[in-house]
Design a protein around this motif. Structure first.
Motif, short mmCIF file in Angstrom:
data_model
loop_
_atom_site.label_atom_id
_atom_site.label_comp_id
_atom_site.label_asym_id
_atom_site.label_seq_id
_atom_site.Cartn_x
_atom_site.Cartn_y
_atom_site.Cartn_z
N LEU A 37 0.64 -1.06 0.08
CA LEU A 37 -0.07 0.08 -0.09
C LEU A 37 0.81 1.10 -0.15
O LEU A 37 1.60 1.59 1.03
CB LEU A 37 -0.90 -0.08 1.38
N LEU A 38 0.86 1.75 -1.15
CA LEU A 38 1.78 3.01 -1.06
C LEU A 38 1.01 4.14 -2.10
O LEU A 38 0.24 3.87 -3.09
CB LEU A 38 2.91 2.93 -2.14
N ARG A 39 1.15 5.38 -1.38
CA ARG A 39 0.36 6.55 -2.05
C ARG A 39 1.17 7.79 -2.33
O ARG A 39 0.74 8.65 -2.43
CB ARG A 39 -0.85 6.90 -1.02
N ASP A 40 2.39 7.53 -2.47
CA ASP A 40 3.49 8.54 -3.04
C ASP A 40 3.97 8.38 -4.40
O ASP A 40 4.76 9.07 -4.75
CB ASP A 40 4.60 8.70 -1.89
N GLY A 41 3.32 7.29 -5.05
CA GLY A 41 3.74 7.09 -6.42
C GLY A 41 5.08 6.12 -6.69
O GLY A 41 5.51 5.99 -7.78
N ARG A 42 5.61 5.77 -5.52
CA ARG A 42 6.96 5.05 -5.60
C ARG A 42 6.83 3.76 -6.20
O ARG A 42 7.62 3.15 -6.82
CB ARG A 42 7.58 5.41 -4.19
N ARG A 43 5.52 3.11 -5.91
CA ARG A 43 5.28 1.92 -6.55
C ARG A 43 5.48 1.56 -7.78
O ARG A 43 6.29 0.55 -8.39
CB ARG A 43 4.07 1.29 -6.01
N ARG A 44 5.33 2.54 -8.70
CA ARG A 44 5.23 2.40 -10.09
C ARG A 44 6.92 2.31 -10.53
O ARG A 44 7.19 2.08 -11.64
CB ARG A 44 4.70 3.52 -10.85
N ALA A 45 7.96 2.71 -9.76
CA ALA A 45 9.22 2.67 -10.16
C ALA A 45 9.98 1.52 -9.78
O ALA A 45 11.22 1.30 -10.25
CB ALA A 45 9.88 3.69 -9.41
N TYR A 46 9.25 0.41 -9.22
CA TYR A 46 9.94 -0.75 -8.83
C TYR A 46 9.29 -2.06 -9.26
O TYR A 46 8.15 -2.01 -9.67
CB TYR A 46 9.97 -0.84 -7.16
N VAL A 47 9.87 -3.12 -9.55
CA VAL A 47 9.22 -4.38 -9.67
C VAL A 47 9.66 -5.21 -8.16
O VAL A 47 10.60 -5.14 -7.45
CB VAL A 47 10.07 -5.24 -10.84
N TRP A 48 8.34 -5.38 -7.81
CA TRP A 48 8.20 -6.09 -6.14
C TRP A 48 8.28 -7.54 -6.67
O TRP A 48 7.48 -8.11 -7.02
CB TRP A 48 7.07 -5.69 -5.70
N SER A 49 9.25 -8.15 -5.34
CA SER A 49 9.23 -9.56 -5.32
C SER A 49 9.02 -9.88 -3.87
O SER A 49 9.61 -9.33 -3.03
CB SER A 49 10.42 -9.99 -5.83
N PRO A 50 7.85 -10.69 -3.56
CA PRO A 50 7.59 -10.99 -2.21
C PRO A 50 8.56 -11.96 -1.49
O PRO A 50 9.31 -12.65 -2.10
CB PRO A 50 6.25 -11.86 -2.44
N ILE A 51 8.78 -11.67 -0.35
CA ILE A 51 9.92 -12.27 0.70
C ILE A 51 8.81 -13.11 1.34
O ILE A 51 8.60 -12.79 2.40
CB ILE A 51 10.49 -11.35 1.47
N ASP A 52 8.59 -14.31 0.87
CA ASP A 52 7.76 -15.26 1.60
C ASP A 52 7.99 -15.63 3.08
O ASP A 52 7.06 -15.87 4.00
CB ASP A 52 7.39 -16.48 0.89
N GLU A 53 9.38 -15.60 3.17
CA GLU A 53 9.80 -16.08 4.55
C GLU A 53 9.61 -15.18 5.77
O GLU A 53 9.41 -15.59 6.90
CB GLU A 53 11.54 -16.41 4.48
N MET A 54 9.43 -13.76 5.37
CA MET A 54 8.98 -12.89 6.52
C MET A 54 7.57 -12.49 6.08
O MET A 54 7.34 -11.45 6.72
CB MET A 54 9.86 -11.59 6.09
N SER A 55 6.73 -12.96 5.55
CA SER A 55 5.27 -12.57 5.07
C SER A 55 4.40 -13.87 5.68
O SER A 55 4.71 -14.89 5.78
CB SER A 55 5.00 -12.53 3.73
N ASP A 56 3.34 -13.34 6.41
CA ASP A 56 2.19 -14.08 6.80
C ASP A 56 0.66 -13.44 6.82
O ASP A 56 0.69 -12.25 7.27
CB ASP A 56 2.51 -14.67 8.19
N GLU A 57 0.12 -14.09 6.33
CA GLU A 57 -1.65 -13.73 6.46
C GLU A 57 -2.25 -14.31 7.81
O GLU A 57 -3.42 -14.03 8.00
CB GLU A 57 -2.41 -14.00 5.16
N TRP A 58 -1.78 -14.98 8.48
CA TRP A 58 -2.25 -15.51 10.00
C TRP A 58 -3.31 -16.41 9.73
O TRP A 58 -4.32 -16.25 10.25
CB TRP A 58 -2.37 -14.52 10.72
N LEU A 59 -3.12 -17.34 8.91
CA LEU A 59 -4.19 -18.30 8.52
C LEU A 59 -3.97 -19.41 9.52
O LEU A 59 -4.65 -20.45 9.74
CB LEU A 59 -4.14 -18.93 7.23
N GLY A 60 -2.73 -19.39 10.29
CA GLY A 60 -2.46 -20.20 11.25
C GLY A 60 -0.91 -19.90 11.72
O GLY A 60 -0.68 -18.87 11.32
N PHE A 61 -0.52 -20.47 12.94
CA PHE A 61 0.85 -19.75 13.45
C PHE A 61 1.72 -21.00 12.77
O PHE A 61 1.84 -22.22 13.06
CB PHE A 61 1.10 -19.90 14.83
N ASP A 62 2.82 -20.46 11.88
CA ASP A 62 3.73 -21.06 11.12
C ASP A 62 5.06 -21.17 11.96
O ASP A 62 5.79 -20.29 12.14
CB ASP A 62 3.81 -20.59 9.98
#
Length: 367
Positions: A37-62
């Motif tokens: 979520l970015l509202r300053d326009g910076r997202r358009r300047a990058y290619v984003w790659s998820p870091i899955d090891e540091m991400s979680d939607e908390w569907l359970g405790f991993d």
């Protein structure tokens, strides 16, 4: 007529269920389906790659990604971390703090009298990533507990040669007093260097660079999105997609573990009332990305490092601080009077005094 409409309704309901299932499968506990979520326009300047090891939607405790207590630190006295206070419910990570008079608290640190006890009355919560990250964009949607005990999202790592910290936020969701409109409205942000290869900083000569952002209503009223954009040249803090603080990155090149926790802050937010029972810090998600810059021709440059396992960690005394000290706290300047129940503003000007004794056991200890 009812029989004729039942089929289309059933088909629409089935389609909705399939769409919901697809959305959950696309997220699947990672940041793979969404962008920051970015509202300053910076997202358009990058290619984003998820870091899955540091991400979680908390569907359970991993447990392969996170630990639910700190094996190297009891917690900031008088409270202690308790794994049972960490839970996942209804798609949210919940960190509970509670009055817990029956818990078996650790004894006083070696060299101290047995009584009075340093630890007691409150148990809190701690969650830490099992991987370390160097640079990236880290975003969480969270709601602090509506109580005196803190709600924090931060990154740090402590080794014999390097110990740095970045506080994305430290919130006193229901703490009395505070500057300006008061603690409940303020997002506290900080950077610390306790020791760093090639510098003169040590745990007794800490570099701290605080900052804060004041919101229009108490932060515990709603969920908000907090972010950290960290690369080799700069560090930017975000609130609901907008930058609220930025600084040059001079010292923070160390790989860090990311953490959520709650702590008692006797000399900052104060201690809970004796009648206080509990509060819960809730985290909807944590999402992390590495990014590559893109030029006007659409070509990507500079791949940012991602993560490494948290190996080779120093053995730290559980009585060590393991956390950035607070201004005028016992870890820095000797024991000060705890914040009064009504906040500092409730005291007359001559009612605040320092107590002239130090608590050396609170210092960071690498063994």
């Amino acid at each position: 007529m009812a029989a004729a409409t039942r089929g289309p309704r059933a088909m629409r309901a089935a389609a909705a269920l399939l769409a919901a299932a697809a959305a959950v499968a696309a997220v699947g506990g990672t940041a793979s389906a969404v962008l920051p979520l970015l509202r300053d326009g910076r997202r358009r300047a990058y290619v984003w790659s998820p870091i899955d090891e540091m991400s979680d939607e908390w569907l359970g405790f991993d447990a392969n990604k996170w630990r639910d207590t700190n094996p190297r630190w009891f917690g900031r006295a008088p409270s202690v971390f308790k794994a049972e206070n960490v839970r996942v419910r209804r798609g949210k990570l919940q960190l509970k703090s509670r009055r817990d008079i029956r818990y078996e608290y650790p004894p006083n640190p070696p060299g101290m009298p047995v009584e009075p006890r340093v630890y007691g009355n409150w148990t809190t919560s701690f969650v830490e990533s099992r991987n370390l990250a160097t640079y990236g964009f880290f975003q969480t949607k969270a709601k602090p507990g509506d109580g005196v005990i803190s709600s924090s999202f931060w990154a740090s790592w402590n080794t014999p040669t390097d110990w740095t910290e970045i506080d994305v936020f430290e919130l006193g969701g229901g703490a009395p007093g505070g500057p300006g409109p008061g603690f409940p409205f303020i997002m506290f942000m900080n950077m610390h260097v306790f020791r760093r290869t090639g510098t003169n900083f040590t745990p007794s000569t800490v570099l701290s660079q605080p900052g804060n952002y004041v919101y229009s209503e108490p932060l515990a009223n709603n969920y908000h999105v907090y972010g950290l954009d960290w690369d080799e040249s700069s560090i930017v803090w975000y609130f609901n997609g907008r930058p609220v603080r930025s600084t040059e990155n001079v010292y923070h090149q160390q790989a860090l573990a990311f953490k959520f926790d709650s702590e008692t802050m006797p000399n900052w937010f104060g201690l809970p009332e004796p009648t206080w029972r509990s509060a819960t810090f809730k985290i909807n998600y944590i999402r992390a990305w590495s990014r590559e810059e893109v030029d006007t021709a659409g070509r990507a440059h500079r791949s940012v490092p991602r993560t490494v396992p948290a190996t080779g960690e120093a053995a730290i005394s559980p009585y060590a601080l393991q956390r950035a000290p607070m201004p005028n706290s016992p870890e820095v300047a000797g024991l000060a009077e705890p914040v009064p129940r009504g906040g500092w503003s409730s005291l007359p000007k001559n009612g605040v005094r320092a107590v002239g004794r130090t608590l050396s056991y609170f210092g960071p200890v690498v063994v």
